[in-house]
Design a protein around this motif. Structure first.
Motif: not given
Length: 296
Positions: A105, A126, A243, A246-247
């Motif tokens: 990512k 991404s 983020e 998290r991804q």
């Protein structure tokens, strides 16, 4: 030559050599070492920054490839604060971002300005974060040329050009642009612009015709870009880091890791300085002609 003179000359040479070596060591310490810099405690998100004009792609590509090879770096945030720059380096960085996104990512965080080439390199990521007031988009190509023929006439300087074809000196500041020159250069610009449109459509998974409608060089705010699906969310750099974590499946606050700085020795400095001078000379010899993905 007297002994005193030899002593003075020898001392001067020794002083210059010592000063040079000290300067090299200071420069090397300022450039940095190969060690990583960690900003917070936790697990692995890399941070790559693109600031200012995009004139070269090598360092950004080196950093992205470094993080791609590291198993403990689960994702990368690409911080973009750039008005764009030269076409080819922008395309090279964009290609590397796309390759990175296919394996890990990569989240873009746009700063105050991520326009033209700055948007080009962001499109394959991404996910893209922008601040509401970020200036972005500016999907277009520009070629700036000057003509100093009248000035040369006023100061009494004549120029002569020998060439192998009628287009070889197209864009020269020393003569008027012919209709044929203009048509040829416009065709190159139009083709490069179409490459930009296709790259944005592919990166953002948008219909080419939708991108073409807004690919007229207009700038957009982050909020406007969100409405047109050119960015995914409004948020800060910290939002993008969270983020990315998290991804990547990182629990808790992710550790932000800076890439190692490029380690140079004094020979690298000398060679790169000479290379830069050579490139500048070539650019001036070519009339400074560069296609730019640049926000005006």
């Amino acid at each position: 030559m007297s002994k005193r003179t030899l002593f003075v000359v020898g001392g001067a040479i020794l002083f210059v050599m010592v000063l040079f070596l000290v300067s090299v060591q200071i420069a090397k310490s300022l450039i940095g070492t190969d060690s990583e810099s960690k900003l917070v405690a936790g697990e692995g998100v890399g941070l790559v920054e693109v600031k200012g004009m995009i004139l070269d792609s090598k360092d950004t590509i080196r950093q992205l490839r470094y993080f791609l090879k590291k198993d403990d770096i689960k994702a990368v945030v690409l911080r973009v604060d750039s008005p764009g720059g030269v076409v080819a380096p922008s395309q090279e960085i964009s290609d590397q971002v796309a390759k990175f996104a296919a394996k890990k990512k990569i989240i873009v965080s746009m700063g105050s300005l991520a326009a033209s080439g700055g948007y080009y390199i962001s499109a394959p990521a991404s996910m893209i974060f922008a601040n509401p007031g970020t200036i972005t988009a500016s999907i277009g190509v520009i070629l700036k040329l000057s003509n100093i023929e009248t000035l040369m006439d006023k100061i009494g300087i004549k120029s002569y050009t020998l060439k192998t074809g009628k287009y070889k000196d197209s864009g020269s500041p020393l003569r008027q642009m012919s209709p044929e020159d203009r048509a040829m250069l416009q065709a190159v610009i139009d083709n490069t612009h179409e490459q930009f449109v296709r790259a944005v459509a592919a990166g953002r998974k948008l219909p080419v015709e939708d991108v073409r409608k807004i690919a007229d060089g207009r700038i957009l705010s982050g909020e406007q870009a969100l409405a047109l699906k050119l960015v995914d969310r409004l948020g800060t750099l910290q939002d993008a880091v969270e983020e990315a974590g998290r991804q990547a499946g990182i629990k808790g606050e992710p550790e932000v890791v800076l890439p190692p700085k490029k380690k140079l020795n004094y020979m690298d400095l000398l060679v790169e300085g000479a290379e830069g001078s050579f490139k500048n000379a070539l650019g001036q010899a070519a009339g400074g002609m560069k296609l730019m993905y640049e926000a005006e």
